[in-house]
Design a protein around this motif. Structure first.
Motif, PDB file in Angstrom:
ATOM      1  N   UNK A 124       8.388  -4.690 -11.534  1.00 35.21           N
ATOM      2  CA  UNK A 124       8.058  -5.066 -12.861  1.00 35.21           C
ATOM      3  C   UNK A 124       9.332  -4.639 -13.804  1.00 35.21           C
ATOM      4  N   UNK A 125       9.518  -5.332 -14.783  1.00 37.93           N
ATOM      5  CA  UNK A 125      10.794  -4.539 -15.582  1.00 37.93           C
ATOM      6  C   UNK A 125      10.659  -3.161 -16.097  1.00 37.93           C
ATOM      7  N   UNK A 126       9.561  -2.664 -15.948  1.00 35.51           N
ATOM      8  CA  UNK A 126       9.234  -1.267 -16.234  1.00 35.51           C
ATOM      9  C   UNK A 126       9.701  -0.284 -15.057  1.00 35.51           C
ATOM     10  N   UNK A 127       9.961  -0.831 -13.847  1.00 34.90           N
ATOM     11  CA  UNK A 127      10.097  -0.102 -12.788  1.00 34.90           C
ATOM     12  C   UNK A 127       9.019  -0.112 -11.989  1.00 34.90           C
ATOM     13  N   UNK A 128       7.809  -0.427 -12.379  1.00 34.78           N
ATOM     14  CA  UNK A 128       6.465  -0.363 -11.425  1.00 34.78           C
ATOM     15  C   UNK A 128       6.695  -1.553 -10.374  1.00 34.78           C
ATOM     16  N   UNK A 129       6.084  -1.144  -9.127  1.00 34.03           N
ATOM     17  CA  UNK A 129       6.442  -2.130  -8.177  1.00 34.03           C
ATOM     18  C   UNK A 129       5.093  -2.270  -7.265  1.00 34.03           C
ATOM     19  N   UNK A 130       4.925  -3.178  -6.638  1.00 28.63           N
ATOM     20  CA  UNK A 130       4.081  -3.292  -5.560  1.00 28.63           C
ATOM     21  C   UNK A 130       4.700  -4.000  -4.241  1.00 28.63           C
ATOM     22  N   UNK A 131       4.325  -3.470  -3.086  1.00 34.17           N
ATOM     23  CA  UNK A 131       5.018  -4.191  -1.897  1.00 34.17           C
ATOM     24  C   UNK A 131       4.332  -5.345  -1.302  1.00 34.17           C
ATOM     25  N   UNK A 132       5.180  -6.054  -0.517  1.00 30.97           N
ATOM     26  CA  UNK A 132       4.698  -7.373  -0.105  1.00 30.97           C
ATOM     27  C   UNK A 132       3.341  -7.063   0.543  1.00 30.97           C
ATOM     28  N   UNK A 133       3.516  -6.157   1.509  1.00 27.14           N
ATOM     29  CA  UNK A 133       2.257  -5.642   2.250  1.00 27.14           C
ATOM     30  C   UNK A 133       0.928  -5.628   1.363  1.00 27.14           C
ATOM     31  N   UNK A 134       1.112  -4.707   0.084  1.00 23.97           N
ATOM     32  CA  UNK A 134      -0.008  -4.442  -0.811  1.00 23.97           C
ATOM     33  C   UNK A 134      -0.361  -5.900  -1.302  1.00 23.97           C
ATOM     34  N   UNK A 135       0.381  -6.757  -1.513  1.00 21.76           N
ATOM     35  CA  UNK A 135       0.086  -7.886  -2.312  1.00 21.76           C
ATOM     36  C   UNK A 135      -0.235  -9.154  -1.199  1.00 21.76           C
ATOM     37  N   UNK A 136       0.044  -8.883  -0.119  1.00 16.39           N
ATOM     38  CA  UNK A 136      -0.361 -10.045   0.901  1.00 16.39           C
ATOM     39  C   UNK A 136      -1.751 -10.614   0.778  1.00 16.39           C
ATOM     40  N   UNK A 137      -2.524  -9.995   0.936  1.00 14.85           N
ATOM     41  CA  UNK A 137      -4.124 -10.596   0.846  1.00 14.85           C
ATOM     42  C   UNK A 137      -4.449 -11.241  -0.323  1.00 14.85           C
TER      43      UNK A 137
END
Length: 704
Positions: A124-137
């Motif tokens: 996110x533009x704020x710098x917050x992030x989620x990994x592809x692994x966290x988002x896969x499901x």
């Protein structure tokens, strides 16, 4: 779905046919194109990973199963793997990226346009992030984007494409764990050898059956009849046993009676005499013409040149001989028969087609597992070795692994056709090329199309000339021929580019200047044809090769530079060879400088490997290799008679790229054709000896 729930969704999820992401962040990308050392198992997944925003270190590449409905055409050849798949790979990567961004948007409750995918994260533009692994499901639940809605990265944003990436299989190859065809093992497997008639096209009538079956370890031995033609099953004697050594040893003890009534009677020396006679006595059939060639010859009769060129048949000699494992299962209780095949093939569909030809079987009942190939070069487009394995398994009712010997591999190849070309050209009073006449003398198996060195006008620099004529004379041949690395170009380049050098000498012109002048203004040739010559790109690589290769420098006695350009398989390639020749015709190729324009390079490491391999392969064939036949029997048996390049004579190869913005095209073949004429022209510069035939050994040269 709340963000804290992400950790409860585990396992691997398919985002599309090519991409799977696990909850631990592992990104599995499937490569659907057969791998034979050309690097597509690495290059094509790089394109997907780039568009996804993946970190290459997180990627695991797997060979996809053969499944036309899921992956489309799965074949490798003609340097088409990258251009044919580039857009699809970008689409698969971009589609996966948008599904990951969609999942992140829902989870983080932020607009999609505030998110970017990079380094295997959605940030996110704020710098917050989620990994592809966290988002896969969650990503797998997203709607698949409309392809027309996808936006692709600008090349300036690339972080993977254009870098040097080690082949994904390097470690398993180096440690002996790669899954080549010869590595296949299946439960209950037996081993097979197959003997065809030494006289190509002959049929087995009988053999010392009882003697062979009595040998220790031999399970069965029998004759198979020709079925489906030369491209499918050729008649021969099959031997099945407990191990490879047993069946190969038994094969050496065969005593076979052959029916040679329909076999080849080809003899190379007879072919040579025929061609020389045709060149003198026949004008051939005109197949293409622009301008009044004869009028130009009449106008410049004192400035014309005629030369006769020859090139031999050559074999593929893949380092891994032909092999295949097959299991034919006879159906029970009304169930249909099925076939399962493990094949190192360039085109799995043709293996299925062979099964259909053998038994008129529903192709859906034939399963083909793709195995990595120890070289292909066009040979493994043919399914004959797979047909043999399938037919032997059907007869024995057990899975069998068929292995060819090197002699089998050389004798029963689909060879690059030998042939001849008679050329005549004229230069005008200003030393410019005025007219060109090219007579192809070669072979046909169907009476309609020339085998091997056929006419490919858009691949010839002569396609830029205003006054040119192409003629051909075809004679029937019994020797099977097929595609060999850079078909047609691999011989046409030698003939045409050497003859261009002869004409530059006739005109008293510098070869570089003469060759560039031939190209004329910068333009596309054959408008509307994607794989067409661009004279501007040709000029640029010619100039680059000449600059980097030291063209024009003073050379010591016995040393010279040779230049050649060729347009092949959509690649614009120029090469400068530096050679030395002594009084005994010992030839040393010191260095080959290569200039390449194939559009954007996907994998710099893989591209350079292919260029280097093409130069070595081209020099090996040019200098040493020939297949000869006497009354239909191939005379060369193994590497003691059919020579390949060794480490000692291998030249330095220096590669330079022009990263144009044209569509990315393949590099497995186009760097090979210019090698032979570059070396031949350098031999002339070093020694004054004009080479008009391959291999060089027939001209008295020894590669040192």
């Amino acid at each position: 779905v709340l963000a804290e729930e992400l950790g409860t969704l585990v396992g691997s999820r398919d985002l599309n046919a090519f991409v799977k992401i696990a909850s631990d962040g592992t990104i599995t990308i499937y490569s659907a194109t057969p791998e034979m050392g050309q690097g597509v198992k690495t290059a094509l997944p790089m394109i997907i990973a780039e568009e996804m925003g993946a970190k290459w270190e997180d990627v695991v590449v797997m060979q996809a199963p053969i499944d036309a409905e899921r992956y489309g055409r799965q074949s490798a050849g003609g340097s088409t793997s990258v251009p044919r798949n580039y857009d699809l790979m970008r689409q698969m990567g971009a589609s996966a990226r948008e599904m990951l961004i969609g999942a992140a948007s829902e989870t983080m409750e932020v607009p999609r346009d505030e998110l970017k995918a990079r380094e295997s994260q959605v940030i996110h533009i704020s710098g917050d992030a989620l990994t592809f692994g966290q988002l896969a499901a969650l990503a797998v639940r997203q709607p698949v984007p409309d392809p027309d809605s996808l936006r692709y990265k600008d090349p300036s944003e690339f972080t993977i494409i254009g870098t040097a990436v080690s082949s994904v299989d390097n470690l398993v190859i180096a440690t002996g764990k790669a899954d080549f065809g010869l590595d296949t093992v299946v439960p209950g497997m037996k081993y097979a050898a197959y003997q065809r008639c030494p006289k190509l096209g002959g049929k087995a009538v009988s053999f010392n059956e009882q003697e062979i079956k009595a040998l220790p370890g031999v399970i069965d031995a029998f004759i198979l009849d020709t079925k489906g033609g030369v491209n499918v099953l050729n008649s021969g004697v099959a031997i099945v046993g407990e191990d490879t050594w047993t069946v190969l040893d038994a094969k050496n003890k065969l005593k076979v009676t052959w029916d040679e009534a329909g076999a080849s009677t080809d003899t190379w020396t007879d072919m040579q005499a025929m061609a020389q006679k045709i060149a003198v006595e026949s004008d051939g059939n005109i197949v293409a013409q622009r301008g009044d060639v004869d009028a130009e010859f009449a106008s410049h009769s004192n400035r014309t040149l005629e030369s006769f060129y020859e090139f031999q048949f050559v074999a593929h000699v893949c380092m891994e001989p032909m092999n295949c494992t097959a299991h034919y299962r006879h159906g029970e209780n009304g169930e249909p028969d099925t076939v399962e095949v493990w094949a190192p093939t360039q085109y799995g569909k043709r293996v299925k087609d062979a099964g259909v030809a053998l038994w008129n079987m529903d192709p859906d009942l034939i399963t083909v597992h793709q195995r990595r190939m120890g070289g292909g070069f066009g040979r493994r487009f043919r399914p004959d070795f797979a047909a043999e394995a399938m037919a032997i398994s059907e007869r024995t009712r057990v899975p069998v692994k068929l292995t060819w010997t090197r002699t089998d591999d050389i004798h029963y190849d689909f060879f690059r056709a030998g042939g001849w070309q008679n050329l005549k050209a004229a230069v005008d009073e200003n030393g410019r090329l005025a007219a060109w006449d090219q007579h192809y003398i070669g072979f046909t198996r169907n009476g309609q199309r020339m085998t091997g060195s056929g006419l490919r006008g858009r691949e010839m620099p002569t396609s830029v000339l205003p006054t040119v004529r192409s003629r051909q004379t075809m004679t029937d041949i019994g020797t099977p021929c097929g595609a060999w690395r850079a078909p047609s170009s691999n011989t046409n380049a030698f003939v045409e580019q050497c003859f261009v050098h002869e004409l530059a000498e006739l005109a008293g012109r510098d070869h570089l200047e003469f060759l560039i002048e031939m190209m004329g203004e910068r333009r596309w040739v054959e408008e509307g044809n994607i794989r067409r010559l661009n004279t501007g790109r040709a000029i640029d690589v010619i100039k680059l090769a000449a600059e980097k290769g030291g063209w024009g420098q003073e050379m010591p006695a016995g040393r010279g530079l040779g230049l050649a350009f060729y347009f092949s398989h959509a690649g614009h390639i120029a090469e400068v060879a530096e050679v030395s020749v002594d009084k005994d015709r010992n030839l040393k190729v010191h260095k080959v400088t290569v200039a390449v324009d194939i559009g954007p390079i996907i994998n710099m490491s893989g591209a350079t490997t292919q260029v280097q391999g093409s130069v070595i392969d081209g020099l090996s064939a040019m200098a040493m290799q020939q297949i000869t036949m006497v009354d239909g029997v191939i005379q060369e048996d193994n590497f003691h008679e059919y020579h390949v390049m060794r480490i000692g004579p291998t030249p330095d190869v220096e590669v330079h790229y022009i990263q144009s913005d044209n569509p990315s095209t393949g590099i497995g073949e186009p760097a090979l054709p210019p090698l032979a004429p570059a070396v031949a022209n350098a031999i002339y510069a070093a020694s004054g000896i004009r080479v008009r035939s391959m291999p060089l050994t027939n001209e008295g040269f020894t590669l040192v």
